[in-house]
Design a protein around this motif. Structure first.
Motif, PDB file in Angstrom:
ATOM      1  N   ASP A 113       0.831  -1.209   0.000  1.00  0.00           N
ATOM      2  CA  ASP A 113       0.000   0.000   0.000  1.00  0.00           C
ATOM      3  C   ASP A 113       0.863   1.255   0.000  1.00  0.00           C
ATOM      4  N   CYS A 114       1.893   1.258   0.852  1.00  0.00           N
ATOM      5  CA  CYS A 114       2.789   2.421   0.932  1.00  0.00           C
ATOM      6  C   CYS A 114       3.527   2.656  -0.377  1.00  0.00           C
ATOM      7  N   LEU A 115       4.004   1.585  -0.999  1.00  0.00           N
ATOM      8  CA  LEU A 115       4.732   1.722  -2.260  1.00  0.00           C
ATOM      9  C   LEU A 115       3.830   2.263  -3.364  1.00  0.00           C
ATOM     10  N   ILE A 116       2.622   1.736  -3.465  1.00  0.00           N
ATOM     11  CA  ILE A 116       1.691   2.210  -4.494  1.00  0.00           C
ATOM     12  C   ILE A 116       1.347   3.673  -4.262  1.00  0.00           C
ATOM     13  N   ARG A 117       1.036   4.026  -3.018  1.00  0.00           N
ATOM     14  CA  ARG A 117       0.699   5.430  -2.719  1.00  0.00           C
ATOM     15  C   ARG A 117       1.857   6.363  -3.040  1.00  0.00           C
ATOM     16  N   GLU A 118       3.085   5.922  -2.773  1.00  0.00           N
ATOM     17  CA  GLU A 118       4.254   6.763  -3.049  1.00  0.00           C
ATOM     18  C   GLU A 118       4.427   6.994  -4.543  1.00  0.00           C
ATOM     19  N   VAL A 119       4.314   5.946  -5.341  1.00  0.00           N
ATOM     20  CA  VAL A 119       4.461   6.115  -6.791  1.00  0.00           C
ATOM     21  C   VAL A 119       3.319   6.975  -7.332  1.00  0.00           C
ATOM     22  N   ALA A 120       2.104   6.772  -6.821  1.00  0.00           N
ATOM     23  CA  ALA A 120       0.965   7.589  -7.262  1.00  0.00           C
ATOM     24  C   ALA A 120       1.164   9.053  -6.872  1.00  0.00           C
ATOM     25  N   ARG A 121       1.678   9.303  -5.665  1.00  0.00           N
ATOM     26  CA  ARG A 121       1.954  10.678  -5.216  1.00  0.00           C
ATOM     27  C   ARG A 121       2.968  11.344  -6.136  1.00  0.00           C
ATOM     28  N   TRP A 122       4.050  10.634  -6.402  1.00  0.00           N
ATOM     29  CA  TRP A 122       5.096  11.155  -7.273  1.00  0.00           C
ATOM     30  C   TRP A 122       4.541  11.445  -8.667  1.00  0.00           C
ATOM     31  N   ALA A 123       3.762  10.512  -9.202  1.00  0.00           N
ATOM     32  CA  ALA A 123       3.191  10.687 -10.547  1.00  0.00           C
ATOM     33  C   ALA A 123       2.254  11.894 -10.587  1.00  0.00           C
ATOM     34  N   ALA A 124       1.429  12.043  -9.565  1.00  0.00           N
ATOM     35  CA  ALA A 124       0.495  13.177  -9.516  1.00  0.00           C
ATOM     36  C   ALA A 124       1.251  14.503  -9.429  1.00  0.00           C
ATOM     37  N   VAL A 170      -3.477  -5.403 -18.237  1.00  0.00           N
ATOM     38  CA  VAL A 170      -3.103  -3.997 -18.090  1.00  0.00           C
ATOM     39  C   VAL A 170      -4.182  -3.298 -17.271  1.00  0.00           C
ATOM     40  N   MET A 171      -3.745  -2.660 -16.191  1.00  0.00           N
ATOM     41  CA  MET A 171      -4.652  -1.941 -15.297  1.00  0.00           C
ATOM     42  C   MET A 171      -4.215  -0.478 -15.235  1.00  0.00           C
ATOM     43  N   ALA A 172      -5.172   0.396 -14.917  1.00  0.00           N
ATOM     44  CA  ALA A 172      -4.844   1.818 -14.800  1.00  0.00           C
ATOM     45  C   ALA A 172      -5.784   2.473 -13.792  1.00  0.00           C
ATOM     46  N   LYS A 173      -5.330   3.615 -13.302  1.00  0.00           N
ATOM     47  CA  LYS A 173      -6.178   4.437 -12.439  1.00  0.00           C
ATOM     48  C   LYS A 173      -5.950   5.890 -12.801  1.00  0.00           C
ATOM     49  N   SER A 174      -6.995   6.668 -12.678  1.00  0.00           N
ATOM     50  CA  SER A 174      -6.898   8.088 -12.922  1.00  0.00           C
ATOM     51  C   SER A 174      -6.277   8.767 -11.704  1.00  0.00           C
ATOM     52  N   LEU A 175      -5.391   9.701 -11.958  1.00  0.00           N
ATOM     53  CA  LEU A 175      -4.803  10.479 -10.874  1.00  0.00           C
ATOM     54  C   LEU A 175      -5.458  11.849 -10.763  1.00  0.00           C
ATOM     55  N   THR A 176      -6.334  12.165 -11.683  1.00  0.00           N
ATOM     56  CA  THR A 176      -7.004  13.462 -11.636  1.00  0.00           C
ATOM     57  C   THR A 176      -8.179  13.430 -10.675  1.00  0.00           C
ATOM     58  N   ASP A 177      -8.670  12.223 -10.330  1.00  0.00           N
ATOM     59  CA  ASP A 177      -9.795  12.096  -9.389  1.00  0.00           C
ATOM     60  C   ASP A 177      -9.326  12.027  -7.953  1.00  0.00           C
ATOM     61  N   SER A 178      -8.009  11.872  -7.751  1.00  0.00           N
ATOM     62  CA  SER A 178      -7.494  11.683  -6.389  1.00  0.00           C
ATOM     63  C   SER A 178      -7.428  12.981  -5.632  1.00  0.00           C
TER      64      SER A 178
END
Length: 178
Positions: A113-124, A170-178
């Motif tokens: 969970d921490c790793l995913i949140r960190e990469v998502a934070r960085w990407a956003a 292949v999976m994806a999530k939007s970072l604009t909704d976060s």
């Protein structure tokens, strides 16, 4: 540093570290452990990263991918997980989560969970609109982790599997909704 709480008490300390090329021995240790423990989960093999493939310049080059964010999770002082965010070629608004792995001893403790949140934070922070990844179709636990974080199946066929017929999911999530 993150403090993980479970059932109201401290159960582990999770520290996330961003790696630079000089940190290649840590990345090497985790990547080889990942490829040995979960060969079914990755497109590359342990054999490709051992012997002639096990060279300092190669490990450094992996950590020097332009625009990448390489992070490891350290639990109770020991490296226990890894992930990278890398820009997607020909898609400036997308980042890919790759090389995700958590040591069996650290699973179920929130490391993934921490790793995913960190990469998502960085990407956003980069202004990226979406985060995508590829997962082996039979890796049910990983897919469930990703789904908990808002990833959905894109329906786009992923890379061909070694069997010559199956494809990665292949999976994806939007970072604009976060």
């Amino acid at each position: 540093m993150l403090l993980l709480r479970r059932y109201g008490r401290v159960c582990a300390m999770i520290e996330l570290r961003t790696l630079e090329s000089d940190d290649w021995p840590i990345w090497r240790e985790l990547r080889q452990a990942a490829l040995a423990e979960a060969p079914y989960a990755f497109g590359s093999t342990l054999a490709q990263w051992q012997g002639a493939g096990d060279r300092e310049d190669r490990w450094r080059a992996r950590l020097e991918v332009p625009g990448a964010h390489n992070v490891v999770a350290v639990v109770d002082g020991c490296p226990a997980g890894m992930a990278s965010g890398v820009p997607v070629e020909h898609a400036e608004d997308s980042v890919e989560l790759i090389s995700m792995w958590v040591s069996p001893a650290a699973r179920g403790r929130g490391v993934g969970d921490c790793l995913i949140r960190e990469v998502a934070r960085w990407a956003a922070e980069r202004g990226t609109k979406s985060l995508r990844l590829s997962v082996m179709p039979d890796n049910i636990r990983a897919a469930a982790l990703y789904e908990r974080h808002g990833f959905t199946d894109t329906g786009v066929p992923g890379d061909l599997l070694p069997d010559g017929t199956g494809r990665e999911k292949v999976m994806a999530k939007s970072l604009t909704d976060s």
